[in-house]
Design a protein around this motif. Structure first.
Motif, mmCIF file in Angstrom:
data_model
loop_
_atom_site.group_PDB
_atom_site.id
_atom_site.type_symbol
_atom_site.label_atom_id
_atom_site.label_comp_id
_atom_site.label_asym_id
_atom_site.label_seq_id
_atom_site.Cartn_x
_atom_site.Cartn_y
_atom_site.Cartn_z
ATOM 1 N N GLU A 1 -5.044 -4.443 -3.254
ATOM 2 C CA GLU A 1 -5.017 -3.449 -2.181
ATOM 3 C C GLU A 1 -3.653 -2.771 -2.037
ATOM 4 O OE1 GLU A 1 -6.051 -3.700 2.444
ATOM 5 O OE2 GLU A 1 -7.457 -4.781 1.139
ATOM 6 N N LYS B 1 -2.957 1.236 -2.512
ATOM 7 C CA LYS B 1 -2.297 2.007 -1.442
ATOM 8 C C LYS B 1 -1.086 2.769 -1.977
ATOM 9 C CE LYS B 1 -1.746 0.624 3.204
ATOM 10 N NZ LYS B 1 -1.486 -0.429 4.177
ATOM 11 N N LYS C 1 -2.234 5.633 -4.275
ATOM 12 C CA LYS C 1 -2.804 6.730 -3.480
ATOM 13 C C LYS C 1 -1.699 7.527 -2.790
ATOM 14 C CE LYS C 1 -6.079 7.850 0.215
ATOM 15 N NZ LYS C 1 -5.372 9.065 0.496
#
Length: 193
Positions: A94, A98, A101
């Motif tokens: 994750e 993140k 992105k």
């Protein structure tokens, strides 16, 4: 007993001199003679002769007038040669998703509509890769041109002039050394801010 140990001691001493002294000195001498730049770390110097980096180790460039390197997971702030490593994060992590992105969003804002090259958002295995793809270098050209007040075509020409092809014509991918291109940009458009 000593007569049995003497040949072993003599041969150990001989191998110590050959492999511990003679061989390293011969290899060092050959490297210094045949490849002096590489043997001394491929150091890049400014016009005064001061070392500004190595063409073999990436370093952080954050100013808009410079090409930016790949992301780095080496050390707390990246590009720490004493902490060379990847992030060890898998594709489902994750935190990695993140970060990628956020980086991709920032790149889209910088250059709307352009395709983001993979090396713009992924780090290398060592975190110290000095090279980026020609596509990523060209992706950054508009930002660099604006920051330097230079024509986009001239900045792209500097980048294209520094593209290194595949080794022996088939090994690896074409690449651009970030430090070398940034030095060439400083020489051609002396702004550096």
């Amino acid at each position: 007993m000593l007569s049995q140990l003497r040949p072993a001691i003599v041969s150990m001493s001989l191998f110590t001199v050959l492999l511990g002294l003679a061989y390293p000195l011969a290899v060092t001498g050959l490297a210094q003679t045949a490849f002096p730049t590489q043997a001394n770390g491929s150091l890049v110097r400014d016009t005064r002769g001061a070392v500004v980096g190595s063409a073999l180790i990436g370093q952080a460039f954050a100013q808009p007038s410079y090409l930016h390197p790949r992301p780095s997971a080496s050390g707390a702030n990246g590009y720490d040669a004493s902490a060379s490593s990847g992030s060890n994060m898998g594709p489902l992590n994750e935190a990695l998703a993140k970060r990628v992105k956020a980086d991709a969003d920032a790149l889209r804002a910088e250059n709307p509509g352009a395709t983001i090259p993979a090396d713009a958002v992924t780090s290398s295995g060592s975190g110290l890769d000095p090279d980026i793809s020609p596509d990523y270098a060209r992706f950054q050209a508009p930002r660099v041109a604006r920051a330097r007040g230079a024509p986009l075509a001239a900045v792209q020409a500097v980048i294209d002039g520094q593209v290194q092809g595949r080794l022996f014509g088939f090994v690896g991918q074409p690449r651009v050394n970030v430090l070398v291109v940034n030095r060439a940009l400083d020489a051609r458009f002396p702004k550096g801010g």
